[in-house]
Design a protein around this motif. Structure first.
Motif, mmCIF file in Angstrom:
data_model
loop_
_atom_site.group_PDB
_atom_site.id
_atom_site.type_symbol
_atom_site.label_atom_id
_atom_site.label_comp_id
_atom_site.label_asym_id
_atom_site.label_seq_id
_atom_site.Cartn_x
_atom_site.Cartn_y
_atom_site.Cartn_z
ATOM 1 N N ASP A 255 -11.138 5.243 -1.709
ATOM 2 C CA ASP A 255 -11.798 4.337 -2.648
ATOM 3 C C ASP A 255 -11.819 4.904 -4.062
ATOM 4 O O ASP A 255 -12.177 4.208 -5.003
ATOM 5 N N ALA B 95 -3.039 4.056 -0.517
ATOM 6 C CA ALA B 95 -3.716 2.862 -1.023
ATOM 7 C C ALA B 95 -5.138 3.189 -1.432
ATOM 8 O O ALA B 95 -5.796 4.026 -0.824
ATOM 9 N N HIS B 96 -5.610 2.510 -2.484
ATOM 10 C CA HIS B 96 -7.017 2.647 -2.874
ATOM 11 C C HIS B 96 -7.752 1.313 -2.717
ATOM 12 O O HIS B 96 -8.937 1.217 -2.975
ATOM 13 N N GLU B 97 -7.035 0.298 -2.298
ATOM 14 C CA GLU B 97 -7.624 -0.998 -1.988
ATOM 15 C C GLU B 97 -7.201 -1.357 -0.569
ATOM 16 O O GLU B 97 -6.392 -0.667 0.038
ATOM 17 N N SER B 98 -7.716 -2.440 -0.055
ATOM 18 C CA SER B 98 -7.322 -2.874 1.276
ATOM 19 C C SER B 98 -5.815 -3.103 1.295
ATOM 20 O O SER B 98 -5.260 -3.706 0.387
ATOM 21 N N ALA B 99 -5.152 -2.582 2.307
ATOM 22 C CA ALA B 99 -3.696 -2.700 2.406
ATOM 23 C C ALA B 99 -3.336 -3.453 3.675
ATOM 24 O O ALA B 99 -3.896 -3.200 4.736
ATOM 25 N N PRO C 218 -13.208 2.339 5.261
ATOM 26 C CA PRO C 218 -12.050 1.551 4.839
ATOM 27 C C PRO C 218 -12.163 0.122 5.377
ATOM 28 O O PRO C 218 -12.435 -0.068 6.569
ATOM 29 N N GLU D 57 -9.442 6.179 -6.879
ATOM 30 C CA GLU D 57 -8.022 6.217 -7.249
ATOM 31 C C GLU D 57 -7.616 7.569 -7.835
ATOM 32 O O GLU D 57 -6.501 8.041 -7.603
ATOM 33 N N ARG E 50 3.142 4.142 -2.785
ATOM 34 C CA ARG E 50 1.943 3.307 -2.800
ATOM 35 C C ARG E 50 2.173 2.092 -1.901
ATOM 36 O O ARG E 50 3.297 1.597 -1.773
ATOM 37 N N TRP F 119 -5.883 6.280 2.722
ATOM 38 C CA TRP F 119 -6.717 5.375 1.933
ATOM 39 C C TRP F 119 -7.832 6.159 1.253
ATOM 40 O O TRP F 119 -8.389 7.095 1.829
ATOM 41 N N ASN G 35 -8.754 8.507 5.935
ATOM 42 C CA ASN G 35 -9.697 8.160 4.883
ATOM 43 C C ASN G 35 -10.087 9.405 4.098
ATOM 44 O O ASN G 35 -10.718 10.313 4.637
#
Length: 142
Positions: free
Chosen positions: A36, A75-79, A95, A38, A61, A34, A89
């Motif tokens: 934040d 992932a760059h958003e909550s998964a 995260p 991208e 992804r 993860w 991280n």
């Protein structure tokens, strides 16, 4: 409760993260990486495909149709993933979904802004009683 490991003094967060993910993959640990940022996650993705070119690590992804069958997710958003037990991280914030994982690995570079952000995350986890371990990786060749 999630176990938190801080790997600090990584001279190159992306390269160190790739080595760590390869090691976890060989040990058959499903991992969500993860970030934040991208652009940083894109750079990680490219490096995981290409370095070294003979060491393939299957990854996609988190939103991919193949995510359920792939051991390494990015992932760059909550998964929303429940099959992955390790969260790595590469970012500078906590995260949002870290508590769903058995283990969180925070990778901290040598850049002062990254170190300051990591100290804030350290206090966040410590103040909530998460078990934490420090690993100085400054001597790791990259």
């Amino acid at each position: 409760m999630t176990r938190v490991d801080f790997h600090f003094n990584a001279p190159d967060k992306i390269a160190y993260g790739c080595r760590l993910v390869r090691k976890a993959y060989r040990a058959k640990h499903p991992v969500l990486v993860w970030c934040d940022d991208e652009a940083r996650l894109d750079a990680f993705d490219r490096l995981l495909w290409s370095d070294p070119p003979t060491d393939f690590v299957p990854h996609v992804r988190a939103g991919s149709a193949l995510a359920a069958q792939t051991p390494i997710l990015l992932a760059h958003e909550s998964a929303d993933t429940h099959a992955h037990d390790v969260l790595v991280n590469l970012g500078q914030i906590t995260p949002p979904m870290f508590a769903r994982f058995e283990r969180l690995i925070e990778i901290v570079g040598t850049d002062e802004d990254d170190r300051i952000a990591a100290r804030e995350r350290w206090r966040f986890y410590r103040d909530r009683g998460y078990p934490m371990t420090r690993h100085d990786v400054g001597g790791t060749s990259g």
